[in-house]
Motif scaffolding. Structure first.
Motif, mmCIF file in Angstrom:
data_model
loop_
_atom_site.group_PDB
_atom_site.id
_atom_site.type_symbol
_atom_site.label_atom_id
_atom_site.label_comp_id
_atom_site.label_asym_id
_atom_site.label_seq_id
_atom_site.Cartn_x
_atom_site.Cartn_y
_atom_site.Cartn_z
ATOM 1 N N UNK A 1 0.843 -1.189 0.000
ATOM 2 C CA UNK A 1 0.000 0.000 0.000
ATOM 3 C C UNK A 1 0.879 1.239 0.000
ATOM 4 N N UNK B 1 0.478 5.359 1.091
ATOM 5 C CA UNK B 1 -0.317 6.378 1.769
ATOM 6 C C UNK B 1 0.462 7.686 1.750
ATOM 7 N N UNK C 1 0.666 11.670 3.871
ATOM 8 C CA UNK C 1 0.153 12.680 4.795
ATOM 9 C C UNK C 1 0.701 14.037 4.387
ATOM 10 N N UNK D 1 -2.791 17.245 8.020
ATOM 11 C CA UNK D 1 -3.933 16.401 7.667
ATOM 12 C C UNK D 1 -3.684 14.963 8.114
ATOM 13 N N UNK D 2 -4.713 14.138 7.983
ATOM 14 C CA UNK D 2 -4.557 12.740 8.346
ATOM 15 C C UNK D 2 -3.859 11.979 7.223
ATOM 16 N N UNK D 3 -3.360 10.803 7.562
ATOM 17 C CA UNK D 3 -2.765 9.918 6.568
ATOM 18 C C UNK D 3 -3.876 9.431 5.640
ATOM 19 N N UNK E 1 -4.968 7.174 2.042
ATOM 20 C CA UNK E 1 -4.677 6.069 1.138
ATOM 21 C C UNK E 1 -4.451 6.571 -0.280
ATOM 22 N N UNK F 1 -6.537 -1.411 -6.088
ATOM 23 C CA UNK F 1 -7.345 -0.230 -5.799
ATOM 24 C C UNK F 1 -6.450 0.982 -5.932
ATOM 25 N N UNK G 1 -7.913 4.144 -6.095
ATOM 26 C CA UNK G 1 -8.900 5.200 -5.946
ATOM 27 C C UNK G 1 -8.370 6.442 -5.243
ATOM 28 N N UNK H 1 4.108 7.245 2.855
ATOM 29 C CA UNK H 1 4.330 5.998 3.582
ATOM 30 C C UNK H 1 3.984 4.806 2.701
ATOM 31 N N UNK I 1 -4.840 -11.297 2.365
ATOM 32 C CA UNK I 1 -6.100 -10.622 2.644
ATOM 33 C C UNK I 1 -6.717 -11.072 3.956
ATOM 34 N N UNK J 1 -5.028 -8.743 8.349
ATOM 35 C CA UNK J 1 -5.305 -7.349 8.045
ATOM 36 C C UNK J 1 -4.235 -6.370 8.469
ATOM 37 N N UNK K 1 -1.397 -4.031 8.702
ATOM 38 C CA UNK K 1 -0.491 -3.411 7.746
ATOM 39 C C UNK K 1 0.699 -2.853 8.518
ATOM 40 N N UNK L 1 4.037 -0.535 8.474
ATOM 41 C CA UNK L 1 4.451 0.655 7.762
ATOM 42 C C UNK L 1 5.965 0.834 7.741
#
Lengths: 114, 112
Positions: free
Chosen positions: A33, A35, A37, A41-43, A45, A56, A58, A91, A98, A101, A103, A105
């Motif tokens: 993944x 990400x 920041x 602001x928040x982290x 995706x 994904x 998006x 990040x 899957x 879950x 993750x 970093x």
């Protein structure tokens, strides 16, 4: 066991230049993944790979951002051309599969666009 | 839209002074709620995953709990080394179950 690593740790570039960030996930983790920041602001995706496939994307802000994961190992995130609003901390995270879950970093790459 | 709100934004405690951090969430189909710790200049460090209301998990001085609307991170007798930003994040059905949606975090400072 080595954790998620990212390179470089810091990058300072001029507006309009190109920058490539690299992420090496934990060995054996199929999921990778990205990400970001931005200041205050928040982290958020950006995208998710399963092996070499984009599952994904998006969260990718626009077509100036290109992520690849050739061979399903490490990943690169290229920003071309960079704009001022791209500044932030990028990040990378990885997870085993899957069904697991959690993750994990990396330390992040701090990108500053002047 | 999935949303995660953390409070307070910042918290200052004396060593040994127990307290709780709050994470309230609005999601469509919660898959999991995650707590991370982040130190300055480092990436988020995984602490806990909670999956269903009523679930609790503990690690040293930290205990995480989950209800249908919020999660609490209880810190018992904190030490200065517990100072960090604590992040809450959720995975939800509406966003494909994989990506994490983060709150803005609570900055905790524990003074000796």
């Amino acid at each position: 066991e080595a954790g998620v690593t990212q390179f470089p740790s810091h990058s300072v570039i001029e507006k309009g230049q190109t920058v490539t960030l690299r992420c090496d996930p934990i060995s054996g983790h199929d999921n990778l993944y990205w990400y970001r920041r931005v200041m205050g602001k928040e982290i958020k995706f950006l995208l998710h790979f399963v092996k070499e496939s984009k599952q994904d994307e998006s969260g990718m802000p626009n077509n100036r951002f290109l992520a690849e994961r050739t061979g399903g190992t490490y990943s690169t995130l290229k920003v071309q051309p960079a704009e001022l609003e791209d500044s932030g901390v990028y990040f990378c995270a990885s997870s085993q599969d899957l069904g697991h879950n959690e993750q994990f970093f990396g330390p992040g790459t701090r990108l500053t666009v002047l | 839209e999935d949303q995660v709100t953390q409070s307070p934004e910042a918290l200052r405690l004396q060593e040994g002074e127990s307290s709780s951090l709050n994470c309230s969430y609005t999601v469509s189909g919660l898959r999991g709620l995650f707590w991370y710790r982040q130190d300055p200049g480092k990436g988020p460090e995984f602490l806990f995953t909670l999956y269903s209301a009523g679930e609790e998990k503990e690690k040293e001085r930290l205990k995480a709990t989950l209800t249908k609307k919020e999660s609490f991170l209880h810190i018992t007798a904190p030490k200065p080394e517990d100072s960090a930003t604590y992040l809450c994040a959720v995975q939800a059905r509406s966003t494909g179950f994989q990506k994490l949606v983060f709150g803005t975090g609570t900055r905790l400072l524990v003074s000796p």
